[in-house]
Motif scaffolding. Structure first.
Motif, PDB file in Angstrom:
ATOM      1  N   MET A  26      89.409 -49.538  -2.755  1.00 27.43           N
ATOM      2  CA  MET A  26      88.162 -50.226  -2.480  1.00 27.43           C
ATOM      3  C   MET A  26      87.534 -50.975  -3.640  1.00 27.43           C
ATOM      4  SD  MET A  26      88.011 -49.911   0.646  1.00 27.43           S
ATOM      5  CE  MET A  26      86.773 -51.113   0.606  1.00 27.43           C
ATOM      6  N   MET A  27      87.952 -50.409  -5.108  1.00 27.47           N
ATOM      7  CA  MET A  27      87.474 -51.368  -6.115  1.00 27.47           C
ATOM      8  C   MET A  27      88.312 -52.500  -6.105  1.00 27.47           C
ATOM      9  SD  MET A  27      85.062 -49.659  -7.185  1.00 27.47           S
ATOM     10  CE  MET A  27      84.710 -50.457  -8.890  1.00 27.47           C
ATOM     11  N   PHE A  28      89.597 -52.257  -5.777  1.00 29.61           N
ATOM     12  CA  PHE A  28      90.523 -53.611  -6.003  1.00 29.61           C
ATOM     13  C   PHE A  28      89.951 -54.677  -4.759  1.00 29.61           C
ATOM     14  CE2 PHE A  28      94.247 -50.857  -7.146  1.00 29.61           C
ATOM     15  CZ  PHE A  28      94.101 -51.238  -8.816  1.00 29.61           C
ATOM     16  N   LYS A  29      89.677 -54.048  -3.822  1.00 27.02           N
ATOM     17  CA  LYS A  29      89.095 -55.002  -2.682  1.00 27.02           C
ATOM     18  C   LYS A  29      87.874 -55.743  -3.123  1.00 27.02           C
ATOM     19  CE  LYS A  29      87.585 -55.178   1.964  1.00 27.02           C
ATOM     20  NZ  LYS A  29      87.394 -56.563   1.935  1.00 27.02           N
ATOM     21  N   THR A  30      86.764 -54.886  -3.692  1.00 24.44           N
ATOM     22  CA  THR A  30      85.530 -55.504  -4.258  1.00 24.44           C
ATOM     23  C   THR A  30      85.676 -56.134  -5.263  1.00 24.44           C
ATOM     24  OG1 THR A  30      84.772 -53.306  -3.348  1.00 24.44           O
ATOM     25  CG2 THR A  30      83.203 -54.650  -4.716  1.00 24.44           C
ATOM     26  N   VAL A  31      86.612 -55.982  -6.378  1.00 22.21           N
ATOM     27  CA  VAL A  31      86.670 -56.672  -7.528  1.00 22.21           C
ATOM     28  C   VAL A  31      87.486 -57.976  -7.478  1.00 22.21           C
ATOM     29  CG1 VAL A  31      87.586 -56.561  -9.863  1.00 22.21           C
ATOM     30  CG2 VAL A  31      86.192 -54.694  -9.104  1.00 22.21           C
ATOM     31  N   PHE A  32      88.552 -57.891  -6.616  1.00 19.23           N
ATOM     32  CA  PHE A  32      89.290 -59.283  -6.414  1.00 19.23           C
ATOM     33  C   PHE A  32      89.068 -59.972  -5.008  1.00 19.23           C
ATOM     34  CE2 PHE A  32      91.705 -56.492  -9.399  1.00 19.23           C
ATOM     35  CZ  PHE A  32      91.845 -57.469 -10.530  1.00 19.23           C
ATOM     36  N   ARG A  33      87.816 -59.399  -4.178  1.00 18.26           N
ATOM     37  CA  ARG A  33      87.653 -60.153  -3.059  1.00 18.26           C
ATOM     38  C   ARG A  33      88.876 -60.120  -2.275  1.00 18.26           C
ATOM     39  NH1 ARG A  33      84.127 -63.730  -6.505  1.00 18.26           N
ATOM     40  NH2 ARG A  33      82.443 -62.808  -6.959  1.00 18.26           N
ATOM     41  N   LEU A  34      89.638 -59.210  -2.108  1.00 17.57           N
ATOM     42  CA  LEU A  34      90.976 -59.072  -1.112  1.00 17.57           C
ATOM     43  C   LEU A  34      90.255 -58.654   0.281  1.00 17.57           C
ATOM     44  CD1 LEU A  34      93.323 -57.732  -3.662  1.00 17.57           C
ATOM     45  CD2 LEU A  34      93.102 -60.026  -3.131  1.00 17.57           C
ATOM     46  N   PRO A  35      91.511 -59.290   1.351  1.00 14.77           N
ATOM     47  CA  PRO A  35      91.183 -58.506   2.707  1.00 14.77           C
ATOM     48  C   PRO A  35      91.680 -57.177   2.528  1.00 14.77           C
ATOM     49  CG  PRO A  35      92.033 -60.744   2.628  1.00 14.77           C
ATOM     50  CD  PRO A  35      91.877 -60.543   1.432  1.00 14.77           C
ATOM     51  N   PHE A  48      95.519 -49.827   5.846  1.00 13.61           N
ATOM     52  CA  PHE A  48      94.324 -50.624   5.620  1.00 13.61           C
ATOM     53  C   PHE A  48      93.224 -49.996   6.755  1.00 13.61           C
ATOM     54  CE2 PHE A  48      97.110 -52.839   8.275  1.00 13.61           C
ATOM     55  CZ  PHE A  48      96.332 -53.357   9.332  1.00 13.61           C
ATOM     56  N   THR A  49      93.753 -49.466   7.985  1.00 11.28           N
ATOM     57  CA  THR A  49      92.677 -49.048   8.798  1.00 11.28           C
ATOM     58  C   THR A  49      92.058 -47.760   8.307  1.00 11.28           C
ATOM     59  OG1 THR A  49      94.682 -47.789   9.894  1.00 11.28           O
ATOM     60  CG2 THR A  49      93.910 -50.201  10.940  1.00 11.28           C
ATOM     61  N   GLN A  50      92.722 -46.978   7.700  1.00 12.50           N
ATOM     62  CA  GLN A  50      92.203 -45.752   6.968  1.00 12.50           C
ATOM     63  C   GLN A  50      91.007 -46.183   6.079  1.00 12.50           C
ATOM     64  OE1 GLN A  50      95.749 -43.909   5.906  1.00 12.50           O
ATOM     65  NE2 GLN A  50      95.285 -42.192   7.179  1.00 12.50           N
ATOM     66  N   VAL A  51      91.211 -47.065   5.099  1.00  8.69           N
ATOM     67  CA  VAL A  51      90.543 -47.649   4.265  1.00  8.69           C
ATOM     68  C   VAL A  51      89.306 -48.264   4.914  1.00  8.69           C
ATOM     69  CG1 VAL A  51      90.257 -49.281   2.292  1.00  8.69           C
ATOM     70  CG2 VAL A  51      92.399 -47.707   2.469  1.00  8.69           C
ATOM     71  N   ASN A  52      89.391 -48.967   5.856  1.00  6.91           N
ATOM     72  CA  ASN A  52      88.351 -49.680   6.472  1.00  6.91           C
ATOM     73  C   ASN A  52      87.342 -48.519   7.107  1.00  6.91           C
ATOM     74  OD1 ASN A  52      86.421 -51.330   7.815  1.00  6.91           O
ATOM     75  ND2 ASN A  52      88.231 -52.071   9.427  1.00  6.91           N
ATOM     76  N   ARG A  53      88.033 -47.476   7.696  1.00  9.72           N
ATOM     77  CA  ARG A  53      87.020 -46.580   8.380  1.00  9.72           C
ATOM     78  C   ARG A  53      86.435 -45.821   7.229  1.00  9.72           C
ATOM     79  NH1 ARG A  53      91.743 -43.966  11.781  1.00  9.72           N
ATOM     80  NH2 ARG A  53      92.070 -45.895  12.843  1.00  9.72           N
ATOM     81  N   ARG A  54      87.154 -45.589   6.157  1.00  6.70           N
ATOM     82  CA  ARG A  54      86.306 -44.759   4.880  1.00  6.70           C
ATOM     83  C   ARG A  54      85.458 -45.573   4.065  1.00  6.70           C
ATOM     84  NH1 ARG A  54      91.824 -41.942   2.357  1.00  6.70           N
ATOM     85  NH2 ARG A  54      92.092 -40.619   4.309  1.00  6.70           N
ATOM     86  N   PHE A  55      85.686 -46.886   4.054  1.00  5.47           N
ATOM     87  CA  PHE A  55      84.807 -47.968   3.537  1.00  5.47           C
ATOM     88  C   PHE A  55      83.379 -48.022   4.062  1.00  5.47           C
ATOM     89  CE2 PHE A  55      83.387 -52.180   2.320  1.00  5.47           C
ATOM     90  CZ  PHE A  55      83.197 -52.026   0.889  1.00  5.47           C
TER      91      PHE A  55
END
Length: 184
Positions: A1-10, A35-42
């Motif tokens: 989630m940090m990669f997603k937030t910092v680099f603004r990635l899907p 990515f579905t597990q990460v989406n639910r946890r996020f």
């Protein structure tokens, strides 16, 4: 989630990026969730984005580091010497030492001097600057004069064996910041 937030990635790209980083680190046996597990946890995580300081003055620490663009590895160069195709770039960063926030950055070739980038770096900072910390590579009159013109206090250690700077009229700059540092 940090990669997603910092680099603004899907989500899918963030997962692929994390897998690539783990492979580069030699940690291939670690699993990255889909990515579905990460989406639910996020959804239940509360991640607040980093807030850029907007009020008051800031202190900036400026330094540069070398980044190898392409060329041989270090072992090959030590063993057999280096070839002409080895290329480096310099990354100049201006960081707030209290928060760790990167306020400014530039990239140059390795043939350009560090002090030539100070104005470009300071022009990127949106907040008023109180002090600037730099290392001995920035011990040049152009740096001091540029910072004094902006009403910024320079904190630059003089180089080993430094002597005070003098001008034609001795009373022009009696308390020039570099001369004060050399006297100390």
């Amino acid at each position: 989630m940090m990669f997603k937030t910092v680099f603004r990635l899907p989500y899918r790209q963030a997962r692929g990026f994390a897998v690539g980083i783990l492979n580069l680190m030699g940690l291939c046996d670690l699993d990255v969730p889909s990515f579905t597990q990460v989406n639910r946890r996020f959804r239940i995580l509360e991640i607040t984005p980093f807030k850029i300081p907007t009020k008051g003055s800031v202190t900036i620490a400026i330094d540069s580091t070398g980044v190898k663009v392409y060329g041989e590895g270090e072992w090959k160069c030590r063993k057999h010497g280096w070839s002409k195709r080895r290329t480096w770039r310099k990354l100049h960063l201006g960081v707030d030492p209290e928060t760790g926030f990167i306020h400014c950055h530039t990239t140059t070739t390795n043939s350009e001097s560090d002090e030539s980038q100070v104005d470009d770096l300071l022009n990127q900072v949106k907040a008023p600057i109180e002090e600037v910390y730099m290392d001995g590579a920035y011990d040049a009159q152009s740096c001091y004069d540029g910072l004094i013109a902006r009403n910024i206090t320079p904190v630059i250690p003089p180089q080993k064996g430094a002597v005070e700077w003098y001008w034609e009229e001795e009373n022009d700059y009696p308390d020039y910041p570099r001369n004060v540092a050399v006297r100390r």
